[in-house]
Design a protein around this motif. Structure first.
Motif, PDB file in Angstrom:
ATOM      1  N   ARG A   1       0.891  -1.126  -0.018  1.00 38.37           N
ATOM      2  CA  ARG A   1      -0.035   0.117   0.083  1.00 38.37           C
ATOM      3  C   ARG A   1       0.779   1.388  -0.316  1.00 38.37           C
ATOM      4  NH1 ARG A   1      -4.760  -2.060   2.551  1.00 38.37           N
ATOM      5  NH2 ARG A   1      -5.392  -3.662   1.212  1.00 38.37           N
ATOM      6  N   ARG A   2       0.397   2.256  -0.826  1.00 34.39           N
ATOM      7  CA  ARG A   2       0.997   3.491  -0.564  1.00 34.39           C
ATOM      8  C   ARG A   2      -0.022   4.692  -0.319  1.00 34.39           C
ATOM      9  NH1 ARG A   2       4.177   0.321  -0.550  1.00 34.39           N
ATOM     10  NH2 ARG A   2       6.187   0.134  -2.126  1.00 34.39           N
ATOM     11  N   TYR A   3       0.287   5.283   0.559  1.00 33.75           N
ATOM     12  CA  TYR A   3      -0.646   6.331   1.295  1.00 33.75           C
ATOM     13  C   TYR A   3      -0.072   7.610   0.799  1.00 33.75           C
ATOM     14  CZ  TYR A   3      -2.195   2.312   3.965  1.00 33.75           C
ATOM     15  OH  TYR A   3      -2.724   0.936   4.237  1.00 33.75           O
ATOM     16  N   ARG A   4      -1.185   8.695   0.565  1.00 32.00           N
ATOM     17  CA  ARG A   4      -1.065   9.758   0.185  1.00 32.00           C
ATOM     18  C   ARG A   4      -0.706  10.753   1.667  1.00 32.00           C
ATOM     19  NH1 ARG A   4      -5.512   8.835  -3.045  1.00 32.00           N
ATOM     20  NH2 ARG A   4      -7.002   9.815  -1.539  1.00 32.00           N
ATOM     21  N   PHE A   5      -0.357  11.745   1.451  1.00 30.64           N
ATOM     22  CA  PHE A   5       0.183  12.662   2.504  1.00 30.64           C
ATOM     23  C   PHE A   5      -1.218  12.857   3.379  1.00 30.64           C
ATOM     24  CE2 PHE A   5       0.665  16.870   4.328  1.00 30.64           C
ATOM     25  CZ  PHE A   5       1.654  16.727   5.371  1.00 30.64           C
ATOM     26  N   ASN A   6      -2.360  13.286   2.922  1.00 30.08           N
ATOM     27  CA  ASN A   6      -3.340  13.574   3.619  1.00 30.08           C
ATOM     28  C   ASN A   6      -3.898  12.390   4.317  1.00 30.08           C
ATOM     29  OD1 ASN A   6      -4.226  12.436   1.082  1.00 30.08           O
ATOM     30  ND2 ASN A   6      -6.354  13.167   1.418  1.00 30.08           N
ATOM     31  N   GLN A   7      -3.685  11.357   3.883  1.00 23.14           N
ATOM     32  CA  GLN A   7      -4.080  10.031   4.558  1.00 23.14           C
ATOM     33  C   GLN A   7      -3.265   9.874   5.851  1.00 23.14           C
ATOM     34  OE1 GLN A   7      -3.583   7.239   1.285  1.00 23.14           O
ATOM     35  NE2 GLN A   7      -5.679   7.198   0.694  1.00 23.14           N
ATOM     36  N   VAL A   8      -2.003  10.272   5.669  1.00 24.24           N
ATOM     37  CA  VAL A   8      -1.090   9.937   6.797  1.00 24.24           C
ATOM     38  C   VAL A   8      -1.636  10.957   7.866  1.00 24.24           C
ATOM     39  CG1 VAL A   8       1.384   9.834   7.600  1.00 24.24           C
ATOM     40  CG2 VAL A   8       0.648   8.753   5.657  1.00 24.24           C
ATOM     41  N   VAL A   9      -1.641  12.062   7.494  1.00 25.18           N
ATOM     42  CA  VAL A   9      -2.285  13.369   8.165  1.00 25.18           C
ATOM     43  C   VAL A   9      -3.484  12.985   9.097  1.00 25.18           C
ATOM     44  CG1 VAL A   9      -2.613  15.632   8.423  1.00 25.18           C
ATOM     45  CG2 VAL A   9      -0.807  14.924   7.124  1.00 25.18           C
ATOM     46  N   GLY A  10      -4.354  12.294   8.271  1.00 26.86           N
ATOM     47  CA  GLY A  10      -5.763  12.033   8.823  1.00 26.86           C
ATOM     48  C   GLY A  10      -5.378  11.114  10.045  1.00 26.86           C
ATOM     49  N   CYS A  11      -4.726   9.888   9.661  1.00 25.95           N
ATOM     50  CA  CYS A  11      -4.532   8.979  11.032  1.00 25.95           C
ATOM     51  C   CYS A  11      -3.748   9.660  12.021  1.00 25.95           C
ATOM     52  CB  CYS A  11      -3.584   7.883  10.458  1.00 25.95           C
ATOM     53  SG  CYS A  11      -4.317   6.878   9.229  1.00 25.95           S
ATOM     54  N   LEU A  12      -2.927  10.461  11.706  1.00 22.36           N
ATOM     55  CA  LEU A  12      -2.240  11.223  12.773  1.00 22.36           C
ATOM     56  C   LEU A  12      -3.365  12.218  13.572  1.00 22.36           C
ATOM     57  CD1 LEU A  12       1.349  11.975  11.477  1.00 22.36           C
ATOM     58  CD2 LEU A  12       0.814  10.193  12.768  1.00 22.36           C
ATOM     59  N   LEU A  13      -4.191  12.566  12.933  1.00 30.84           N
ATOM     60  CA  LEU A  13      -5.061  13.483  13.666  1.00 30.84           C
ATOM     61  C   LEU A  13      -5.900  12.825  14.734  1.00 30.84           C
ATOM     62  CD1 LEU A  13      -6.223  16.026  10.879  1.00 30.84           C
ATOM     63  CD2 LEU A  13      -4.715  16.668  12.899  1.00 30.84           C
ATOM     64  N   VAL A  14      -6.301  11.615  14.120  1.00 32.02           N
ATOM     65  CA  VAL A  14      -7.164  10.679  14.938  1.00 32.02           C
ATOM     66  C   VAL A  14      -6.428  10.214  16.476  1.00 32.02           C
ATOM     67  CG1 VAL A  14      -8.311   8.577  14.997  1.00 32.02           C
ATOM     68  CG2 VAL A  14      -8.445   9.738  12.974  1.00 32.02           C
ATOM     69  N   ALA A  15      -5.053   9.813  16.209  1.00 32.62           N
ATOM     70  CA  ALA A  15      -4.177   9.440  17.302  1.00 32.62           C
ATOM     71  C   ALA A  15      -4.067  10.869  17.944  1.00 32.62           C
ATOM     72  CB  ALA A  15      -3.076   9.144  16.705  1.00 32.62           C
ATOM     73  N   VAL A  16      -3.750  11.945  17.684  1.00 31.11           N
ATOM     74  CA  VAL A  16      -3.740  13.165  18.447  1.00 31.11           C
ATOM     75  C   VAL A  16      -4.969  13.536  19.319  1.00 31.11           C
ATOM     76  CG1 VAL A  16      -3.539  15.717  18.516  1.00 31.11           C
ATOM     77  CG2 VAL A  16      -1.905  14.145  17.141  1.00 31.11           C
ATOM     78  N   GLY A  17      -6.009  13.379  18.623  1.00 30.88           N
ATOM     79  CA  GLY A  17      -7.469  13.489  19.360  1.00 30.88           C
ATOM     80  C   GLY A  17      -7.505  12.622  20.269  1.00 30.88           C
ATOM     81  N   VAL A  18      -7.231  11.438  20.266  1.00 32.58           N
ATOM     82  CA  VAL A  18      -7.365  10.240  21.395  1.00 32.58           C
ATOM     83  C   VAL A  18      -6.315  10.736  22.472  1.00 32.58           C
ATOM     84  CG1 VAL A  18      -6.830   7.831  22.039  1.00 32.58           C
ATOM     85  CG2 VAL A  18      -7.940   8.470  19.696  1.00 32.58           C
ATOM     86  N   ILE A  19      -5.151  11.177  22.210  1.00 43.91           N
ATOM     87  CA  ILE A  19      -4.183  11.350  23.166  1.00 43.91           C
ATOM     88  C   ILE A  19      -4.797  12.700  23.877  1.00 43.91           C
ATOM     89  CG2 ILE A  19      -1.934  12.392  23.459  1.00 43.91           C
ATOM     90  CD1 ILE A  19      -1.039  10.522  21.332  1.00 43.91           C
TER      91      ILE A  19
ATOM     92  N   GLU B   1     -12.108  11.852   7.318  1.00 46.25           N
ATOM     93  CA  GLU B   1     -12.505  12.428   6.207  1.00 46.25           C
ATOM     94  C   GLU B   1     -11.333  12.881   5.300  1.00 46.25           C
ATOM     95  OE1 GLU B   1     -15.264  13.191   4.707  1.00 46.25           O
ATOM     96  OE2 GLU B   1     -16.499  12.667   6.582  1.00 46.25           O
ATOM     97  N   GLY B   2     -10.100  13.042   6.049  1.00 45.69           N
ATOM     98  CA  GLY B   2      -8.967  13.131   4.927  1.00 45.69           C
ATOM     99  C   GLY B   2      -8.320  11.717   4.850  1.00 45.69           C
ATOM    100  N   PHE B   3      -8.808  10.672   5.347  1.00 44.48           N
ATOM    101  CA  PHE B   3      -8.189   9.590   5.171  1.00 44.48           C
ATOM    102  C   PHE B   3      -9.274   8.750   4.230  1.00 44.48           C
ATOM    103  CE2 PHE B   3      -7.689   4.801   5.698  1.00 44.48           C
ATOM    104  CZ  PHE B   3      -6.341   4.703   5.576  1.00 44.48           C
ATOM    105  N   GLN B   4      -8.566   8.167   3.227  1.00 45.21           N
ATOM    106  CA  GLN B   4      -9.252   7.346   2.066  1.00 45.21           C
ATOM    107  C   GLN B   4      -8.095   6.352   1.503  1.00 45.21           C
ATOM    108  OE1 GLN B   4     -10.975   9.456  -0.870  1.00 45.21           O
ATOM    109  NE2 GLN B   4     -12.770  10.332   0.380  1.00 45.21           N
ATOM    110  N   VAL B   5      -8.159   5.036   1.709  1.00 42.54           N
ATOM    111  CA  VAL B   5      -7.207   4.264   1.574  1.00 42.54           C
ATOM    112  C   VAL B   5      -6.957   4.301  -0.222  1.00 42.54           C
ATOM    113  CG1 VAL B   5      -6.556   1.744   1.423  1.00 42.54           C
ATOM    114  CG2 VAL B   5      -8.010   2.533   3.219  1.00 42.54           C
ATOM    115  N   HIS B   6      -5.498   4.333  -0.265  1.00 46.23           N
ATOM    116  CA  HIS B   6      -5.147   4.384  -2.047  1.00 46.23           C
ATOM    117  C   HIS B   6      -4.266   3.215  -2.171  1.00 46.23           C
ATOM    118  CE1 HIS B   6      -4.259   6.343  -5.503  1.00 46.23           C
ATOM    119  NE2 HIS B   6      -2.844   6.427  -5.252  1.00 46.23           N
ATOM    120  N   LYS B   7      -4.711   2.567  -3.307  1.00 51.30           N
ATOM    121  CA  LYS B   7      -3.924   1.447  -3.585  1.00 51.30           C
ATOM    122  C   LYS B   7      -3.192   1.771  -4.751  1.00 51.30           C
ATOM    123  CE  LYS B   7      -6.995  -1.885  -1.285  1.00 51.30           C
ATOM    124  NZ  LYS B   7      -7.757  -3.076  -1.287  1.00 51.30           N
ATOM    125  N   GLN B   8      -1.922   1.353  -4.851  1.00 52.67           N
ATOM    126  CA  GLN B   8      -1.350   0.961  -6.256  1.00 52.67           C
ATOM    127  C   GLN B   8      -0.951   0.077  -6.728  1.00 52.67           C
ATOM    128  OE1 GLN B   8       1.992   3.615  -6.019  1.00 52.67           O
ATOM    129  NE2 GLN B   8       1.039   5.750  -5.864  1.00 52.67           N
TER     130      GLN B   8
END
Length: 424
Positions: free
Chosen positions: A215-233, A417-424
């Motif tokens: 899998r290859r993830y776009r920048f907005n997808q990685v940022v979206g995952c990190l935002l979820v983690a930051v919200g939990v913290i 919303e920023g995360f959408q799985v992107h496959k190559q």
């Protein structure tokens, strides 16, 4: 000339006997012969013209028919392509709807699972290890019972049951080791440290998916995952202050907890690999999720049995006293006998927890099957702090926790919303 001569003689004879019409033969011969020649020429020209027109008409008709046939073939091909595109778009829309519905169901069941676990520990507050083992071994019986009925209903085939068991053994081993290491570290770490460290689960998901699934993830997808983690913290850090923090605990127990989440992430990625691999083995089909759940739970229970001496010690129960502990836990669970004092709420609350927990696991695996391991992880993470803690006295600290929860909802929503799985 012969026909003209016959016509001439006939006409002259008519003029000889017809005394009323005196017409000289020369005057009659010339117009007749010219008319006859002209008539023959006209006939010949008409025939030649009609023949030429006819032949040209046939050639043009053939050309028109051929061109019309090619246009019809092109039109039919375009219609087929348009239908395929429409069907593909419809399938994509249906798949997105299925993923959203499955994710919503996973979040709801995840919330219910966490709430009912706390309620189940009210009557079994002295027997949490019994509840854990009851759930582990109870799942094997329930899952294989469901698998039996689905097999006789024709949903599960012999090809699904004859799949290689090595991946399921690996799933059971990863789940058992993840549970053991999590219990060991959880006995030392508590409070806000465990939910904060649990966000490494999402990071492991991204790394393992990129390594093993390509899998290859776009920048907005990685940022979206990190935002979820930051919200939990942010949410958890404003909560309970009980237990040792990450700074107060040793590095060993912190790394052990991180290792536990790594094993759990590897387990989910391995399950996704199983679904992808079996789709090729079954020639476009897909293995039933109860096959994965049943065999995975069976091998997990097997490895848990091997780790019972370690696990019982981690739960504060000496291995020699484990049989009597399990017996007392069963009495409290059934709420019978003299030892059932303080077990009010059993067996209803523990059974509700087990039922909802099984439904949550099935929903989580179904979401993984139709989407990916990262999406299922996001749904599970989102359900982790979806409960607003409250007290009867709404203190300043509780107001801060409420504000943090609202902030988490905003950050996590933006992240999802920023995360959408992107496959190559």
């Amino acid at each position: 000339m012969f026909s003209c001569h016959r016509q001439f003689t006939t006409i002259t004879s008519r003029t000889f006997f017809n005394h009323n019409r005196l017409i000289t033969p020369p005057l009659l011969l010339l117009p007749i012969s010219s008319s006859i020649n002209q008539r023959r020429k006209i006939v010949l020209r008409k025939n030649s013209k009609s023949w030429i027109i006819k032949s040209l008409g046939q050639e043009r008709a053939k050309t028109v028919i051929q061109s019309d046939g090619e246009e019809e073939e092109k039109d039919n091909a375009n219609v087929i392509i348009n239908k395929e595109e429409e069907e593909e778009k419809k399938c994509n829309r249906d798949r997105k709807v299925d993923v959203l519905v499955a994710a919503a169901a996973t979040v709801v069941l995840g919330v219910g699972n966490r709430v009912l676990y706390k309620l189940a520990l009210v009557p079994l507050k002295n027997y949490p290890f019994f509840l854990a083992q009851l759930a582990t071994f109870g799942y094997v019986v329930v899952y294989f019972s469901i698998l039996y009925f689905r097999y006789h209903a024709g949903i599960v085939t012999d090809e699904m049951l004859s799949l290689p068991k090595a991946p399921f053994i690996a799933v059971g081993l990863l789940e058992a080791l993840g549970a053991a290491s999590g219990m060991a570290a959880g006995a030392i770490l508590s409070g806000a440290s465990i939910p904060i460290l649990s966000q490494t689960f999402l990071v492991w998901q991204l790394l393992l998916s990129a390594i093993f699934l390509g899998r290859r993830y776009r920048f907005n997808q990685v940022v979206g995952c990190l935002l979820v983690a930051v919200g939990v913290i942010i949410t958890v850090a404003s909560g309970s202050n009980n237990g040792l923090s990450i700074k107060e605990a040793s590095v060993f127990w912190t790394l052990l907890m991180v290792t536990s989440f790594f094993l759990q992430a590897a387990d989910t990625v391995l399950k996704e690999i199983i679904f992808l691999d079996t789709a090729q083995r079954l020639k476009g089909g897909c293995v039933d999720l109860f096959v994965v759940n049943s065999y995975g739970s069976a091998f997990q229970a097997f490895f848990i049995c091997l780790l019972l001496p370690l696990l019982s010690k981690l739960w504060g129960v000496p291995f020699g006293q484990l049989p009597s502990y399990l017996k007392d836990g069963a009495v409290c669970f059934l709420n019978i006998g003299s030892l059932s004092n303080g077990c009010q709420g059993a067996p209803l609350l523990p059974l509700l927890f087990i039922i909802v927990n099984m439904a949550f696991n099935v929903s989580l695996l179904h979401l993984l099957k139709i989407s990916s391991a990262v999406v299922s992880c996001l749904a599970s993470t989102f359900s982790g702090v979806f409960i607003v803690p409250y007290k009867n006295d709404f203190t300043k600290h509780e107001f801060g926790h409420m504000f943090s929860w609202v902030l988490f909802q905003m950050i996590a929503t933006v992240g999802c919303e920023g995360f959408q799985v992107h496959k190559q």
